[in-house]
Motif scaffolding. Structure first.
Motif, mmCIF file in Angstrom:
data_model
loop_
_atom_site.group_PDB
_atom_site.id
_atom_site.type_symbol
_atom_site.label_atom_id
_atom_site.label_comp_id
_atom_site.label_asym_id
_atom_site.label_seq_id
_atom_site.Cartn_x
_atom_site.Cartn_y
_atom_site.Cartn_z
ATOM 1 N N LEU A 112 31.072 58.469 58.890
ATOM 2 C CA LEU A 112 29.865 57.789 58.185
ATOM 3 C C LEU A 112 29.333 58.769 57.267
ATOM 4 O O LEU A 112 28.286 58.217 56.532
ATOM 5 C CB LEU A 112 28.748 57.553 59.486
ATOM 6 N N HIS A 113 29.993 59.895 57.003
ATOM 7 C CA HIS A 113 29.406 60.547 55.847
ATOM 8 C C HIS A 113 29.849 60.192 54.436
ATOM 9 O O HIS A 113 30.901 59.843 54.188
ATOM 10 C CB HIS A 113 29.635 62.195 56.303
ATOM 11 N N ASP A 114 28.936 60.613 53.469
ATOM 12 C CA ASP A 114 29.467 60.164 52.250
ATOM 13 C C ASP A 114 30.376 61.419 51.612
ATOM 14 O O ASP A 114 29.890 62.343 50.874
ATOM 15 C CB ASP A 114 28.256 60.102 51.313
ATOM 16 N N ARG A 115 31.636 61.249 51.779
ATOM 17 C CA ARG A 115 32.650 62.218 51.371
ATOM 18 C C ARG A 115 32.605 62.332 49.837
ATOM 19 O O ARG A 115 33.014 63.499 49.175
ATOM 20 C CB ARG A 115 34.039 62.141 51.755
ATOM 21 N N ALA A 116 32.644 61.091 49.173
ATOM 22 C CA ALA A 116 32.454 61.440 47.533
ATOM 23 C C ALA A 116 31.216 62.417 46.960
ATOM 24 O O ALA A 116 31.352 63.031 46.121
ATOM 25 C CB ALA A 116 32.447 59.975 47.110
ATOM 26 N N PHE A 117 30.345 62.032 47.576
ATOM 27 C CA PHE A 117 29.043 62.762 47.262
ATOM 28 C C PHE A 117 29.249 64.402 47.549
ATOM 29 O O PHE A 117 28.930 65.229 46.806
ATOM 30 C CB PHE A 117 27.709 62.471 48.073
ATOM 31 N N LEU A 165 21.330 56.095 60.228
ATOM 32 C CA LEU A 165 20.803 56.770 59.038
ATOM 33 C C LEU A 165 21.709 55.994 57.826
ATOM 34 O O LEU A 165 21.222 56.118 56.672
ATOM 35 C CB LEU A 165 21.307 58.190 58.962
ATOM 36 N N PRO A 166 23.160 55.918 58.001
ATOM 37 C CA PRO A 166 23.971 55.714 56.792
ATOM 38 C C PRO A 166 23.636 54.405 56.093
ATOM 39 O O PRO A 166 23.204 53.446 57.027
ATOM 40 C CB PRO A 166 25.352 56.027 57.096
ATOM 41 N N GLY A 216 18.912 70.833 57.093
ATOM 42 C CA GLY A 216 18.353 69.611 56.605
ATOM 43 C C GLY A 216 18.771 69.031 55.328
ATOM 44 O O GLY A 216 18.949 67.940 55.365
ATOM 45 N N LEU A 217 19.070 70.212 54.361
ATOM 46 C CA LEU A 217 19.521 69.875 53.150
ATOM 47 C C LEU A 217 21.057 69.223 53.419
ATOM 48 O O LEU A 217 21.632 68.198 52.635
ATOM 49 C CB LEU A 217 19.590 70.870 52.321
ATOM 50 N N VAL A 218 21.670 69.897 54.325
ATOM 51 C CA VAL A 218 23.271 69.672 54.608
ATOM 52 C C VAL A 218 23.002 68.145 55.016
ATOM 53 O O VAL A 218 23.926 67.185 54.522
ATOM 54 C CB VAL A 218 24.034 70.523 55.367
ATOM 55 N N LEU A 242 24.618 62.180 53.805
ATOM 56 C CA LEU A 242 24.246 60.736 53.549
ATOM 57 C C LEU A 242 24.096 60.380 52.065
ATOM 58 O O LEU A 242 24.001 59.075 51.756
ATOM 59 C CB LEU A 242 22.806 60.601 54.213
ATOM 60 N N GLY A 243 24.319 61.198 51.162
ATOM 61 C CA GLY A 243 24.602 60.910 49.966
ATOM 62 C C GLY A 243 23.326 60.443 49.090
ATOM 63 O O GLY A 243 23.749 59.796 48.111
ATOM 64 N N GLN A 244 22.138 60.576 49.420
ATOM 65 C CA GLN A 244 20.864 59.961 48.975
ATOM 66 C C GLN A 244 20.074 60.986 48.060
ATOM 67 O O GLN A 244 19.275 60.471 47.279
ATOM 68 C CB GLN A 244 20.061 59.213 50.186
#
Length: 767
Positions: A259-264, A311-312, A337-339, A344-346
């Motif tokens: 569910l994580h934004d691998r591209a970001f 969240l995603p 928190g930053l990680v 989430l790529g936002q």
């Protein structure tokens, strides 16, 4: 007595006007403020309170025996002296110390929020004085509020100011955020305050607008009211100081379920692969999954995984409060928190991504002014010595001792004289019994104060200063559009003088008056400072009234810049053309610089580091020592609003019914909080608004030892910093850890000792 004309003024907690009705001062919030702060109502009864200092005082032991360490500090008598006598004594002492030790012989403390005025700002005044007349002073860096984040954020993403103030705006939250995960919350009592003043409190309205639009707010914290009712928040009650473990578990679910934004992560971050090995347990054998986090955080594993899946795919915003990093290993939740936000790529999108300290002050989440606010130049400090601000007791108790900070091995300076103007370390600092021992070591302690704080009671030379209503100034901040003429509303109390007058007289005695004053009176300085803003307005082709017109009108509106999202928005839009000011130019999930320091208490990526202090044995409860709602820090604790909210004259401690019942504690009982460092009394409020196993007692009640001669006297008034631990967050930042400690609470059944926090100390006949 008829009503007299109301005139404008400003405080850190709001712009207002005030005037006299039937002999009483009446304070009216600015008519444009949608959510005025009741702290303004501390002013009327504070003006002539018995706690005010009326004339210069010298501690009897210092006057009789001269400079030197003295265990009678904090319990000695005082001798009234004339202004000339006090200034002559102080000028001679400053000359003695600097001739023998140079600027490194003086510590310029002055950490505080003394005034919203940009000229009579005590910290600026004392630093200017020490720089222009003595060549400098030992200084402090960072803050009690953000000591850990001030150091870690520049390594991993950018300067704290850019991440907290020029990033996610309240306008964007109201318009764009779809889910806000608020670690530590965004309590309105905190955002009611802003250095330099605030004319419009907008946070409540922004959260209400977002919630009505459908934004989901989730509060992660042990206190239910750390988000306002208008946010309609879900409360995820967590064991204090375990937020990093929850963040890791959320990240684990995102990573393992894809569910994580691998591209970001690939384009905007460095170090994901190394961190992923830790997250999944490849590096240490322990996956940081929900099952692992559940017993640590007190949150069921299924609730953790369900939250991660929400969240995603939304405009998600991760916020981290100041409070999380005011604890052991405080760097870790800021970093993690930053990680989590990066996964989430936002980051960089309006109303999305990562917001450190949103709502911690009224400065955050607002547009910047497009012109410079007024500010008094402080001059050049030629002394290179400094300490992290929360390490003052370490310095005084261990001069010359070694410590580590931000990759450096340093030694504590050895100042002989401490000069404090505008601040109260017996509010800000931890382990007050240790601080008492520390202040007894210095040769001379000088304090400018309006009232008999515990700091003033430890001073050798006490100089009474005016409070803000007793002088003219200009209120101005970087994020509020109003510049305010702060009119003098009342004559000074007793013989009180403003800091500028005091320093001018001292500078004259030291042969440096011209350098310090530049030939200007206080009113001429106001005109000069306003002139810089006027010139900025004229350069932009905007209306720029002259000083007299501004002063008569009481305020002018300054232009504000557009909400451009700051460095994170620019970085998202063009990572190559607008890199972040980090070593890699990207978000550092793994930081080579921090890893190179070799700190076990702050490794190269965010990690779960269990706290040393946990509830057990004789201290089975967590204590949250957070900011008060009825005053700014300890300012005007004797004011009307602050006094009215105390119960039985003492600060209020909140406790859950499940913890109160077995201890025989009922609502309204006086209780004793205790651990190995000290003890204090407070009045209990039994409520389900705190998590079981947690009690909450705000800071700011003036320290009031029952018997100052004892090594660990009972504070009868309710200052929690007799209980908190004086240790750095880590070797990286050396921030304060005063937010969380452990205590036992018992019902107090002995005769109640009197409260003398606001009663002046004993004095002997004048010389």
């Amino acid at each position: 007595m008829p009503e007299t004309g109301f005139r404008t003024h400003s405080a850190h907690w709001g712009v207002f006007s005030a005037g006299w009705q039937e002999g009483e001062l009446v304070v009216r919030p600015h008519p444009g403020d949608p959510d005025p702060n009741l702290i303004l109502q501390n002013f009327p009864k504070a003006l002539r309170h018995e706690a005010r200092i009326a004339r210069p005082m010298v501690r009897r032991g210092w006057l009789e025996r001269g400079p030197g360490a003295d265990d009678r500090r904090g319990r000695d008598e005082y001798v009234p002296v004339s202004w000339d006598r006090a200034l002559d004594l102080l000028a001679a002492e400053l000359k003695r110390v600097t001739e023998a030790h140079g600027p490194a012989g003086i510590f310029g403390g002055s950490y505080g929020w003394s005034s919203a005025g940009r000229f009579h700002h005590a910290q600026s005044q004392v630093h200017r004085f020490l720089n222009f007349t003595l060549g400098g002073y030992v200084r402090s860096v960072n803050s009690y509020s953000a000591g850990a984040s001030n150091v870690v954020l520049p390594h991993i993403v950018g300067p704290t100011e850019d991440i907290s103030r020029r990033n996610v705006s309240w306008e964007a939250v109201a318009a764009h955020s779809e889910i806000v995960l608020a670690f530590g919350g965004m309590a309105l009592k905190n955002s009611m305050v802003a250095g330099g003043g605030i004319s419009r409190h907008i946070e409540r309205g922004a959260m209400q607008a977002a919630a009505e639009r459908g934004c989901e707010f989730i509060l992660v914290g042990p206190l239910r009211d750390d988000l306002p009712e208008e946010a309609r928040a879900e409360w995820l009650s967590i064991i204090p100081n375990t937020d990093t473990a929850l963040m890791l578990a959320l990240a684990h679910t995102l990573a393992t379920e894809g569910l994580h934004d691998r591209a970001f992560l690939a384009r905007y971050t460095v170090g994901w692969e190394r961190f992923e090995g830790y997250l999944l347990g490849r590096s240490d054998g322990q996956p940081k999954d929900a099952a692992w986090a559940a017993p640590i955080t007190g949150i069921p594993a299924e609730a953790i995984t369900a939250l991660a899946r929400r969240l995603p795919g939304k405009r998600s915003l991760i916020t981290v409060a100041h409070s999380l990093q005011r604890a052991e290993h405080g760097e870790q939740p800021v970093w993690m928190g930053l990680v989590l936000a990066a996964m989430l790529g936002q980051i960089g999108l309006p109303g999305g991504g990562y917001a450190y300290a949103l709502g911690a002050l009224a400065h955050t989440g607002r547009r910047q002014n497009a012109v410079s606010p007024a500010a008094l130049p402080q001059g050049r400090n030629r002394c290179g010595e400094f300490i992290p601000v929360a390490r003052i007791a370490d310095m005084l108790l261990n001069p010359g001792g070694e410590y580590e900070y931000n990759g450096e091995k340093r030694r504590y300076p050895a100042p002989k004289l401490v000069y404090w103007a505008g601040g109260n370390p017996f509010h800000h600092h931890q382990d007050l019994n240790r601080l008492r021992r520390a202040f007894r070591q210095v040769e001379t302690l000088v304090v400018h104060e309006i009232g008999w704080t515990a700091t003033a009671r430890h001073a050798d030379i006490v100089l009474p200063v005016t409070m803000t209503l007793e002088r003219e100034d200009i209120g101005s901040s970087q994020t509020d559009p109003l510049m305010v003429a702060m009119h003098k509303l009342v004559e000074p109390h007793g013989e009180a003088r403003d800091d500028y007058a005091i320093f001018t007289a001292l500078a004259a005695r030291l042969g440096k008056e011209a350098e310090f004053t530049e030939g200007r009176s206080a009113r001429e300085w106001l005109r000069h400072l306003y002139g810089k803003t006027q010139a900025d307005l004229l350069a932009k082709g905007l209306p720029a009234p002259d000083f007299e017109s501004f002063w008569e009108a009481g305020e002018i509106t300054l232009p504000q810049a557009e909400d451009d999202g700051g460095i994170l928005r620019a970085f998202r839009e063009d990572p190559e053309g607008a890199p972040l000011p980090t070593r890699s130019g990207r978000i550092e999930i793994f930081c080579e610089t921090i890893a190179g320091f070799g700190y076990a208490d702050c490794p190269g990526h965010p990690a779960w580091l269990p706290p040393q202090e946990v509830p057990e044995g004789k201290a089975p409860l967590h204590l949250i020592a957070n900011q008060p709602a009825t005053r700014l820090h300890s300012q005007f604790d004797f004011g009307g609003h602050s006094a009215e909210k105390k119960r039985r004259g003492r600060e209020v401690m909140r406790i859950h019914p499940l913890d109160a019942a077995p201890r025989g504690i009922a609502d309204g009982d006086v209780v004793r909080l205790e651990n190995g460092r000290g003890a204090c009394l407070a009045t209990a409020e039994v409520t389900e608004a705190v998590r079981p196993g947690v009690v909450q007692l705000p800071t700011g009640a003036w320290y009031d030892p029952e018997d100052p001669a004892e090594e660990k006297p009972l504070c009868v008034h309710g200052n929690p910093n007799v209980l908190t631990r004086d240790a750095g967050t880590s070797r990286l930042a050396q921030g304060c850890t005063g937010q969380i400690t452990v205590v036992e609470v018992t019902r107090f059944t002995a005769n109640l000792p009197p409260i003398r926090a606001f009663t002046p100390p004993d004095r002997v006949a004048a010389e």
